[in-house]
Scaffold this active site. Structure first.
Site, PDB file in Angstrom:
ATOM      1  N   SER A 158      26.918  39.640  49.809  1.00 21.08           N
ATOM      2  CA  SER A 158      27.878  39.152  50.795  1.00 21.08           C
ATOM      3  C   SER A 158      28.937  40.217  51.044  1.00 21.08           C
ATOM      4  O   SER A 158      28.928  41.270  50.396  1.00 21.08           O
ATOM      5  CB  SER A 158      28.537  37.865  50.308  1.00 21.08           C
ATOM      6  N   LYS A 159      29.809  39.898  51.975  1.00 20.20           N
ATOM      7  CA  LYS A 159      30.842  40.844  52.408  1.00 20.20           C
ATOM      8  C   LYS A 159      31.603  41.485  51.253  1.00 20.20           C
ATOM      9  O   LYS A 159      32.004  42.638  51.329  1.00 20.20           O
ATOM     10  CB  LYS A 159      31.840  40.122  53.301  1.00 20.20           C
ATOM     11  N   ARG A 160      31.793  40.692  50.191  1.00 18.47           N
ATOM     12  CA  ARG A 160      32.616  41.296  49.138  1.00 18.47           C
ATOM     13  C   ARG A 160      31.890  42.414  48.399  1.00 18.47           C
ATOM     14  O   ARG A 160      32.488  43.161  47.649  1.00 18.47           O
ATOM     15  CB  ARG A 160      33.193  40.230  48.200  1.00 18.47           C
ATOM     16  N   GLY A 212      30.469  44.796  50.162  1.00 17.70           N
ATOM     17  CA  GLY A 212      30.523  45.922  51.104  1.00 17.70           C
ATOM     18  C   GLY A 212      29.893  45.513  52.415  1.00 17.70           C
ATOM     19  O   GLY A 212      29.927  44.344  52.780  1.00 17.70           O
TER      20      GLY A 212
END
Ligand code: GLU
Length: 469
Positions: A238-240, A242
């Protein structure tokens, strides 16, 4: 033999996730491999969450990746009349029914089931309720009550579910809008899909979809549920972790082929081959060598592949994308070398186009800040005669090209009886501000006569200023 028809069916509810493209790539490759068709279908029935900007992003990302489609994009919102027609037929055939259960009743049912440690599911209260009531209703599919639904998954092998585990799925909401699991089946059937390749978060939907498909008299496609991609911490990517959206990878300076090559190998192998042309991907991809456990995203490997493809790319092909990156980095390219010449000398020493843009600033802009270490080591009083000697020779060069410029550096080394590096490195720091650059002669050529001479003079002043202290 039936023609292979595969599809990619993203929901335009957010950015296009790299995990979706991972599954889309396999769908695309299978269609190409068997000379079939690849279809793009936009699943936009969730009106609250679907946005046209996301549709645009999907289309642009597909184009950027070079994943062409033979049909589509189809939009589910344009097929509502068709869904209604099928629902009416199912109602007529007694394969679906109106359910009048209130929210409160369903909530209460759920609470009781949870309290009894049972799996929450609809109890079929309205299954045999045939009279039409004048109050809100949803439409449920009459799922078989007994037996099993089984399928041989292309990735996971044999999978089966007991019908007794599945309840009667809502296929149309109270406002009449059809639901996801239902639309998918009608679409896959109407579009003649032979291979449904998607993320394994859909495995639990498959038996429900098969039951609906059977009720519609359809032939089951082959299913392949591709394992989810994990981040380095073992959690769903997920976004966290990268970049996850295709747009973000593009913004970060990755090349489409590098990304596709990375994704094809994510969970799949062909011996120990790492680099695949598109033709090789199409020729070699198979489900037999696809791992059925989740793969971990490895940005270092993607960077390695990207560097490879940057090096291999024709400089001309990178101009447009680099142009955008330079603009984003705030570097005006009006006063400096042609991008194609710049790329030619820089591409093999960069991992991404962002990296290339950042490392190329000094070709277009003057700088006041030097790399401190490089400055301290190279711009000191001993180099004043070196820089002066180079400067004198360079000033006499009429044809500002790598070859004569190289000769000046060589000649200075010879005149002062120094090793080449003792001349080249101070000049490099003087003209680039740092200790790393392409070969000095081409760097001088591309920075240009006026700027190079000016920067060497400035460097001499810096050396002299050091002398005063
Ligand atoms: N629209 C679904 C999703 O984005 C895909 C469903 C499917 O491939 O069957 O997850």
């Amino acid at each position: 033999m039936t023609t292979v028809r595969t599809r990619f069916a993203p929901s335009p509810t957010g950015h296009l996730h790299v995990g979706s493209v991972h599954t889309a790539l396999y769908s695309w490759l299978i269609a190409k491999k068997y000379k079939g068709q690849f279809i793009l279908r936009i699943e936009d029935t969730d009106l609250e969450r679907s946005e046209s900007t996301h549709v645009q992003t999907i289309l642009q990302s597909m184009e950027w990746l070079g994943m062409d489609y033979d049909e589509g994009p189809y939009f589910q919102t344009q097929r509502l009349a068709r869904y209604k027609e099928v629902i009416d037929q199912l109602l007529k055939d007694g394969l679906a029914y109106r359910c009048y259960c209130s929210k409160e009743r369903l909530e209460h049912l759920r609470e009781c089931q949870l309290a009894n440690k049972e799996k929450p599911r609809y109890d079929g209260c309205c299954r045999n309720q045939h009279e039409f009531k004048d109050c809100p209703f949803v439409i449920r599919f009459r799922n078989p009550e007994e037996g099993v639904v089984a399928f041989d998954d292309l990735v996971h092998g044999h999978i089966e579910f007991q019908n007794s585990e599945l309840d009667d799925l809502i296929i149309a909401r109270a406002d009449g809008s059809p639901t996801y699991n239902f639309c998918v089946v009608v679409d896959d059937l109407d579009m003649g899909i032979t291979h449904v390749i998607r993320g394994d978060d859909h495995v639990n939907n498959t038996p429900r979809q098969i039951n609906i498909l059977r009720a519609l008299g359809g032939k089951e496609p082959l299913y392949g549920h591709v394992p989810t991609i994990l981040g380095p911490d073992g959690k769903k990517l997920s976004k966290r972790h990268g970049a996850v959206s295709i747009q973000q990878f593009r913004d970060d300076g990755f090349l489409p082929h590098a990304l596709l090559n990375y994704l094809v190998r994510l969970g799949w192998s062909h011996g120990d081959q790492e680099i695949f042309s598109l033709d090789e991907m199409i020729e070699y991809f198979d489900f037999d060598h696809l791992n059925n456990s989740p793969a971990t995203f490895d940005i270092e490997k993607l960077l390695w592949l990207n560097q490879h493809y940057l090096k291999e790319a024709k400089s001309e092909d990178l101009v447009q994308e680099l142009d955008a990156q330079m603009a984003k980095a705030g570097v005006s390219i009006l006063d400096g070398p042609d991008l194609v010449d710049l790329i030619q000398v820089q591409k093999e020493r960069c991992k991404t186009l962002v990296d290339l843009a950042e490392k190329s600033r000094y070709f277009y802009e003057d700088f006041t800040e030097y790399d401190e270490k490089a400055k301290a080591k190279n711009l000191k009083k001993e180099v004043i005669p070196v820089l002066q000697s180079v400067l004198t020779k360079l000033e006499l060069v009429s044809h500002w090209k790598a070859e004569p410029l190289h000769a000046c550096i060589l000649q200075t080394a010879e005149d002062l009886d120094l090793k080449l590096g003792k001349v080249a490195q101070p000049v490099r720091v003087a003209i680039t501000g740092g200790s790393v650059s392409p070969p000095l002669d081409v760097t001088l050529e591309l920075i240009g006569r006026h700027r190079s001479l000016h920067r060497i003079k400035e460097a001499i002043q810096i050396c002299e200023a050091g002398l005063l202290h």
